[in-house]
Scaffold this active site. Structure first.
Site, PDB file in Angstrom:
ATOM      1  N   GLU A   1      -8.121  -5.217   4.276  1.00  0.00           N
ATOM      2  CA  GLU A   1      -9.234  -4.376   3.953  1.00  0.00           C
ATOM      3  C   GLU A   1      -9.855  -5.282   2.740  1.00  0.00           C
ATOM      4  O   GLU A   1     -10.957  -5.236   2.693  1.00  0.00           O
ATOM      5  CB  GLU A   1      -8.876  -3.131   3.421  1.00  0.00           C
ATOM      6  CG  GLU A   1      -8.446  -2.055   4.483  1.00  0.00           C
ATOM      7  CD  GLU A   1      -8.218  -0.797   4.022  1.00  0.00           C
ATOM      8  OE1 GLU A   1      -8.821  -0.101   3.408  1.00  0.00           O
ATOM      9  OE2 GLU A   1      -7.012  -0.176   4.276  1.00  0.00           O
TER      10      GLU A   1
ATOM     11  N   ARG B   1       8.883  -4.831   4.487  1.00  0.00           N
ATOM     12  CA  ARG B   1       9.465  -3.680   4.849  1.00  0.00           C
ATOM     13  C   ARG B   1      10.086  -3.721   6.410  1.00  0.00           C
ATOM     14  O   ARG B   1      10.877  -2.960   6.728  1.00  0.00           O
ATOM     15  CB  ARG B   1       8.657  -2.392   4.732  1.00  0.00           C
ATOM     16  CG  ARG B   1       8.683  -1.930   3.273  1.00  0.00           C
ATOM     17  CD  ARG B   1       7.774  -0.621   2.907  1.00  0.00           C
ATOM     18  NE  ARG B   1       6.276  -0.848   3.648  1.00  0.00           N
ATOM     19  CZ  ARG B   1       5.475  -1.008   2.700  1.00  0.00           C
ATOM     20  NH1 ARG B   1       5.875  -1.055   1.293  1.00  0.00           N
ATOM     21  NH2 ARG B   1       4.230  -1.021   2.835  1.00  0.00           N
TER      22      ARG B   1
END
Length: 175
Positions: free
Chosen positions: A97, A60
């Site tokens: 994560e 993005r």
């Protein structure tokens, strides 16, 4: 009249995992006037920082950074996922994560001393920003700022960069 971009960001609960609220910028991208306005705001920021080139991390960051560079008439450099660039690369890894990832840039993509603004859609934990900044600095560039559509302030990404000027169109505090 200033645009409230937050009104045009869709919040999707439990995506991609339960308990997550995904902030979706595609409504902005789908509206040419909004996309142009968001691009213009980030371009004005990059111009104020003296940017000579824009760097955007995959994927993005390409959508956000390319039109900013085009508006300013300066170059755009992609920070790509591994094995996507055909020539000699510089690499930097970063933690997520759920594991780690790597970004790469061509070794000749940034000139020594070149002033760079990093553009991306979202800053959360700032792992991508860390890796992108490391790549630019390893190539001799000077990161003079970072610009985002969205900043998730509760994740404290900004706090990791006390000396970096960071601009966000929209800030989310908590859910």
């Amino acid at each position: 009249m200033a645009i409230d971009f937050k009104e045009h960001i869709a919040s999707v609960k439990d995506f991609p995992n339960k308990g997550i609220i995904f902030r979706d910028i595609t409504p902005i991208l789908q509206d040419g006037k909004l996309y142009r306005a968001a691009t213009h705001e980030l371009a004005e920021y990059a111009k104020s920082r003296g940017a000579e080139v824009i760097v955007g991390p995959e994927a993005r960051g390409f959508i956000v950074g390319c039109p900013v560079a085009t508006e300013l008439g300066i170059g755009f450099v992609p920070a790509r996922k591994p094995h996507k660039l055909p020539r000699e690369v510089e690499s930097a890894s970063y933690d997520l994560e759920y594991g780690s990832n790597v970004l790469e840039m061509h070794k000749d993509a940034i000139k020594p001393g070149q002033k760079v603004v990093i553009c991306d859609d979202l800053m959360a934990t700032a792992g991508t920003l860390h890796a992108t900044k490391e790549l630019i600095e390893n190539l001799g560039g000077e990161v003079v700022g970072a610009a985002f559509y969205i900043e998730l302030t509760d994740l404290k990404g900004r706090e990791q960069f006390p000396d970096l000027d960071i601009y966000s169109l929209v800030k989310y505090h908590g859910a």
